[in-house]
Scaffold this motif. Structure first.
Motif, short mmCIF file in Angstrom:
data_model
loop_
_atom_site.label_atom_id
_atom_site.label_comp_id
_atom_site.label_asym_id
_atom_site.label_seq_id
_atom_site.Cartn_x
_atom_site.Cartn_y
_atom_site.Cartn_z
N LYS A 113 0.82 -1.22 0.00
CA LYS A 113 0.00 0.00 0.00
C LYS A 113 0.85 1.26 0.00
CE LYS A 113 -3.51 -2.77 0.92
NZ LYS A 113 -4.77 -2.95 0.24
N ALA A 140 -11.52 2.58 4.82
CA ALA A 140 -11.77 1.31 5.51
C ALA A 140 -10.53 0.45 5.34
CB ALA A 140 -12.97 0.61 4.89
N THR A 141 -10.19 -0.29 6.39
CA THR A 141 -9.01 -1.13 6.26
C THR A 141 -9.22 -2.50 6.89
OG1 THR A 141 -6.62 -1.24 6.62
CG2 THR A 141 -7.91 -0.29 8.41
N SER A 142 -8.65 -3.50 6.23
CA SER A 142 -8.57 -4.82 6.87
C SER A 142 -7.18 -4.96 7.49
CB SER A 142 -8.85 -5.92 5.83
OG SER A 142 -8.02 -5.77 4.71
N ASP A 144 -3.92 -3.11 6.38
CA ASP A 144 -2.73 -2.48 5.77
C ASP A 144 -2.99 -1.09 5.20
OD1 ASP A 144 -0.97 -4.60 6.33
OD2 ASP A 144 -1.80 -5.74 4.67
N THR A 145 -4.11 -0.90 4.54
CA THR A 145 -4.39 0.42 3.97
C THR A 145 -4.39 1.49 5.06
OG1 THR A 145 -5.66 -0.46 2.12
CG2 THR A 145 -6.15 1.79 2.75
N GLY A 146 -4.93 1.14 6.23
CA GLY A 146 -5.08 2.13 7.31
C GLY A 146 -3.76 2.76 7.70
N PHE A 195 -14.63 -6.25 7.83
CA PHE A 195 -14.13 -5.27 6.86
C PHE A 195 -15.22 -4.84 5.88
CE2 PHE A 195 -12.58 -4.35 2.59
CZ PHE A 195 -11.91 -3.15 2.84
N ASN A 222 -8.86 4.36 -0.15
CA ASN A 222 -8.96 2.97 -0.63
C ASN A 222 -8.78 2.95 -2.14
OD1 ASN A 222 -11.03 2.72 2.01
ND2 ASN A 222 -9.66 0.99 1.63
N SER A 223 -8.74 1.73 -2.67
CA SER A 223 -8.45 1.61 -4.10
C SER A 223 -9.63 2.01 -4.98
CB SER A 223 -7.98 0.19 -4.42
OG SER A 223 -8.93 -0.74 -3.94
N ARG A 228 -4.74 5.45 -6.43
CA ARG A 228 -4.18 4.22 -5.84
C ARG A 228 -3.80 3.23 -6.93
NH1 ARG A 228 -5.76 1.74 -1.15
NH2 ARG A 228 -4.58 0.04 -2.08
N ASN A 258 -9.59 -6.82 -2.69
CA ASN A 258 -10.43 -5.78 -3.30
C ASN A 258 -10.19 -5.66 -4.81
OD1 ASN A 258 -12.43 -4.46 -2.00
ND2 ASN A 258 -11.14 -2.91 -1.03
N ILE A 312 -12.10 -10.24 2.76
CA ILE A 312 -12.94 -9.29 2.04
C ILE A 312 -13.89 -10.10 1.18
CG2 ILE A 312 -12.95 -7.48 0.25
CD1 ILE A 312 -10.08 -6.79 1.04
N1 LIG Z 1 -6.40 -5.17 2.32
C1 LIG Z 1 -6.81 -3.83 2.46
C2 LIG Z 1 -8.28 -3.65 2.31
C3 LIG Z 1 -8.61 -2.37 1.62
O1 LIG Z 1 -8.22 -2.46 0.30
P1 LIG Z 1 -7.90 -1.22 -0.62
O2 LIG Z 1 -6.75 -1.67 -1.45
O3 LIG Z 1 -9.12 -0.95 -1.38
O4 LIG Z 1 -7.55 -0.05 0.25
C4 LIG Z 1 -6.28 -3.33 3.79
O5 LIG Z 1 -5.31 -3.91 4.24
O6 LIG Z 1 -6.79 -2.42 4.36
#
Ligand SMILES: N[C@@H](CCOP(=O)(O)O)C(=O)O
Ligand SMILES: Cc1ncc(COP(=O)(O)O)c(C=O)c1O
Length: 471
Positions: A113, A140-142, A144-146, A195, A222-223, A228, A258, A312
């Motif tokens: 990311k 929103a993050t699962s 890594d994005t956060g 998520f 997010n993507s 992104r 995603n 996801i």
């Molecule tokens: N795996 C991602 C989930 C969000 O996906 P994104 O690429 O659309 O930001 C995460 O770690 O947050």
């Protein structure tokens, strides 16, 4: 460069506007009206360029008209020469004959990311300063994005950042990477849901921003944000050129949730890069594998796995692929998405699905096999994979069409972020946090647990943003 919505009825935007957007006003996602295409000779002439210069060549057509060339070059230099700890930025490691991993975890938050979010922070700073505008980042993050978004944007003067993560469903390292960065404009919300719940609330908020009472606007990290995807295209060119492209084809296996990262690979191919095969690698949340293998896109209950970042079910960027498979007919796609909303399941015409199958293969890997792969690859090559990358490597091995073509798995995160999977694998090693994070577990955390409710989240954002801080 103009950007159009996948659902055909939102206004076309330029790069600067698309950067400051999430979903299009018709609920679609923005894509370039015309994708730039490079000739074989042009791509060949990029062999040996630094990552920064390659990034400029690949991305400039997307930002042209919004960002002057020299300013964009400066941003890229700052991003890829100052923030990444490996000189090669995205080094390739060989596992076996014609089998490689591309390590995308040498940025500050140890996941792929950073490639886009380090740049996005700089782009936002540049554009917002110019426009004298203050915005609310909602993501929103699962897992890594956060942290990548917070790390990338925390120095931006003109943003409030709100990141939703599923409470107790990210690894301790991932949570601490987000919640130990403090600042009065950084807000971590641990949502009592999964998520998909977090992502749904983000998308609904983009769809109706009236809760902000016109005082600010939302920007996506997010993507769903085109910027992104744009930055993630570059490393496909980088890997190919390192392995003899464009004179030979390369295949990629991409741990997928995603569908953003693999969609970037699909675009690289459409921009002229010879890519033979793209492998969609999923964990037990295998909706994309079921689409690729059976032409059925239908969400099921979400599973919690040892690869939590890919837990996801509703995959945002899949719509961008469908748009192409529907001949870029926004009206037809809007109808398809409406039927998906009603039926919660979608299958497409056989000939469209077969067109996708020409390029994409897919596989699903459960937790047990993920652990076995971490151990097997470590025993074979001493490369310690994180669980997401292990899914990519195993899927590549299962789906490979032609052993004479190099297969590159995207190593999307550093194993230190997922100690549970590494320990369960029995590889017998425990990776250490890099120097800049070595005291992560002693740092103080700050986050708010919040109920799984759109109203609660929106009220929080409204109450805690510096919305009157327009410059
Ligand atoms: N795996 C991602 C989930 C969000 O996906 P994104 O690429 O659309 O930001 C995460 O770690 O947050
Ligand atoms: C470590 C890791 N690998 C893979 C993925 C999947 O990437 P994408 O959502 O772009 O498919 C994610 C997040 O989504 C991730 O954090």
């Amino acid at each position: 460069m103009k950007y159009i919505s996948t659902r055909g009825s939102a206004p076309a935007l330029n790069f600067e506007e698309v950067l400051l957007t999430g979903l299009a006003s018709d609920g679609g996602l923005y894509v370039p009206e015309v994708l730039p295409r490079f000739t074989h000779e042009e791509i060949a002439s990029w062999a040996g360029l630094s990552y920064t210069d390659l990034a400029f060549n690949v991305m400039y057509p997307f930002v042209e008209g919004s960002i002057p060339e020299m300013d964009f070059r400066d941003m890229l230099r700052d991003t890829y020469e100052e923030s990444f700890s490996h000189k090669a930025v995205a080094p390739l490691t060989q596992l076996d004959r014609n089998e490689w991993v591309m390590e995308l975890f040498h940025g500050p938050t140890l996941a792929f990311k950073d490639f886009a979010l380090q740049l996005l922070g700089r782009l936002l700073d540049y554009v917002l300063e110019k426009r004298k505008e203050h915005v609310v980042i909602l993501g929103a993050t699962s897992g890594d994005t956060g942290s990548a978004a917070i790390e990338g944007c925390r120095r931006c003067k003109n943003v409030d950042i709100f990141i939703l993560h599923p409470h107790n469903r990210v690894s301790d390292v991932q949570r601490k990477q987000m919640t130990t960065i403090t600042g009065d404009n950084i807000h971590n919300l641990a949502v009592e849901g999964n998520f998909d719940d977090c992502q749904q609330m983000v998308k609904e908020s983009f769809g109706d921003q009236s809760f902000l009472e016109g005082k600010s606007r939302l920007v996506a990290v997010n993507s769903i944000n085109w910027a992104r995807i744009m930055a993630q295209i570059v490393y496909y060119f980088h890997a190919s050129l390192a392995l003899g492209g464009p004179h030979r084809s390369v295949s990629f296996s991409v741990p997928t949730g995603n569908f953003g990262d693999i969609f970037a690979g699909y675009l690289a191919r459409n921009m002229g890069l010879p890519i033979n095969q793209l492998v969609v690698a999923t964990n037990k949340n295998d909706i994309l594998h079921r689409f690729i293998s059976e032409n059925k896109y239908s969400p099921e209950a979400l599973h919690h796995t040892l690869s939590p970042s890919m837990d996801i079910m509703v995959s945002s960027n899949f719509e961008r692929l469908l748009f192409d498979l529907y001949g870029r007919d926004g009206k037809a796609l809007a109808e398809l998405m409406a039927s998906f909303k009603t039926d919660a399941s979608v299958s497409i015409d056989d000939y469209r699905w077969k067109a996708a199958r020409k390029l994409f293969d897919s596989f699903t890997v459960d937790d047990e096999k993920t652990c076995q792969t971490i151990k097997a690859v470590f025993d074979e090559s001493e490369e310690l994979l994180d669980p997401h990358t292990a899914i990519g490597v195993e899927s590549a091995r299962q789906c490979r069409r032609d052993a004479s073509i190099p297969m590159v798995t995207l190593a999307t995160a550093h194993p230190v972020k997922f100690p549970e999977a590494v320990e369960k694998s029995g590889a017998g090693v425990s990776p250490e946090l890099p120097h800049h994070l070595s005291d992560l577990f002693e740092r103080e955390e700050s986050y708010t647990v919040i109920e799984n409710s759109l109203e609660a989240v929106q009220s929080y954002v409204k109450a805690h943003g510096n919305h009157d801080k327009a410059l």
